[in-house]
Write an enzyme that holds these catalytic residues in place. Sequence first.
Site, PDB file in Angstrom:
ATOM      1  N   ASP A   1      34.696  42.397  42.712  1.00  0.00           N
ATOM      2  CA  ASP A   1      34.197  41.079  42.989  1.00  0.00           C
ATOM      3  C   ASP A   1      32.801  40.523  42.841  1.00  0.00           C
ATOM      4  O   ASP A   1      32.252  41.252  43.624  1.00  0.00           O
ATOM      5  CB  ASP A   1      34.764  40.797  45.193  1.00  0.00           C
ATOM      6  CG  ASP A   1      34.409  39.953  45.250  1.00  0.00           C
ATOM      7  OD1 ASP A   1      34.099  38.973  44.406  1.00  0.00           O
ATOM      8  OD2 ASP A   1      34.733  39.796  46.797  1.00  0.00           O
TER       9      ASP A   1
ATOM     10  N   ASP B   1      33.170  32.486  40.265  1.00  0.00           N
ATOM     11  CA  ASP B   1      33.006  34.198  41.589  1.00  0.00           C
ATOM     12  C   ASP B   1      34.572  34.700  40.595  1.00  0.00           C
ATOM     13  O   ASP B   1      35.642  33.954  40.450  1.00  0.00           O
ATOM     14  CB  ASP B   1      33.417  33.343  43.175  1.00  0.00           C
ATOM     15  CG  ASP B   1      34.302  34.562  43.537  1.00  0.00           C
ATOM     16  OD1 ASP B   1      33.903  35.154  43.422  1.00  0.00           O
ATOM     17  OD2 ASP B   1      34.656  33.241  44.565  1.00  0.00           O
TER      18      ASP B   1
END
Lengths: 31, 428
Positions: B132, B337
């Site tokens: 992440d 992201d």
Amino acid sequence: VTIFGNTQQKRLQVVYDIGGGRIGFGPASCS
Amino acid sequence: ATTAAKSHKTHQTHHTLQLSSLLPATICTPATKEDNYNEGLLKVVHKNGPCARLHQQDQATGSPTDDQLLEQDQSRVDSIHYRLSNKLSPHNVQQTDGTTLPAKSGSVVGSGNYIVTVGLGTPKRDLSLIFDTGSDLTWTQCQPCARSCYSQKETIFDPSKSSSYANVSCTSSSCSDLTSATGNTPGCASGSSTCLYGIQYGDQSFSVGYFSKERITLTRSDVFDGFLFGCGQNNRGLFGGAAGLLGLGRNKISFVQQTAQKYNRVFSYCLPSVSSATGYLSFGSGGKVSSSLKYTPLSTISLGDSFYALNLVGISVAGTKLSIPPSVFTSSGTIIDSGTVISRLPATAYSALRSAFRQQMTGYPSAAAVSILDTCYDLSSYSSARIPKISFFFGGGTVVELDPQGILYVVRSTQVCLAFAGNSDDSS
């Protein structure tokens, strides 16, 4: 905020060069 | 000559796709032999695809539907917006905490995520972690799961069986770094003076436990001692059988910052086109670089210390740049992201993109919307389809042409959707 998500990142080489203050993109096969 | 010119123009502005290539296979087709993953290179697989070791469990428990995945994706985006618009008052983590942490302090991790396998401890235990770039703390579930652990595919890490495990003291500076990394002030375990972390994500998933140090192993030649991570004793949420999370954000305690001495804060990845294929996550500058790599400056975003921000300045569809004032992008900023599935655009920009895309797709029958995706087509009676190319224009003159798989989200052949969504207004 605009978000560049993971679907749009598929089959791209995404390079994070944090020290160099840059992000690179290039077409890739992932192999 | 006219036919040739037309054909050339079509090639420049459109993709012709075999529809079968859009649908994921049920069998994993690894791109590279397992043995070739070395020197800071990790295999990346989709959490819900057949290449994941977690896949068997998903089949047993049932993978989330596309509607659920897209709803979770919206929760993640909501939480990112919340983080960027409200600097949270740090919350104190208590030893028994778990359900009282402030909501939306992190990002949702349960949607369409990619995982890598790393080794933790001595001897090492292999753990599949969601990677992440939108969060910082690396954590895994730990025995004895004092409060609660969710079901994970691999054996839960047991620090008592590792000779390299150590707790971090409450008084250490690394313990204080948790405040900016998690949005929560760390706690202190009574008696042992061990630092306690707590992180909660936008969908109420959370992990609370001991902040610790341990040996982490990527490959035989990439081993790091004293790596700071969260040893979770109370964990709940939509982690889909993964053992935890690998935080690749910009904060001091992220994996990228902790391994800066070896990798010089450089990493790269390639996400596979379908969930039945593999990609890679590579650390350091020694790996292969695409010959046509183009760089854009990395920037920062207000209140978003963890995020990687860049400057999006325009979008083109079928070779024509959309008429969107640059201020539409610059007023709110852009982040990249790895955990958000569908790109979100300012309302004005999305409206222009959708309109241009629809204009190019008039030959195909439309289909019902799916969750946040409002532009869908029924392509079940076609063996191939012609879709317009889409390119993103970033600061520094960098143009990124999206792969066709990056333009469409395929629910089924009767619902193939434009894989973008709009924010509710330009200022959000």
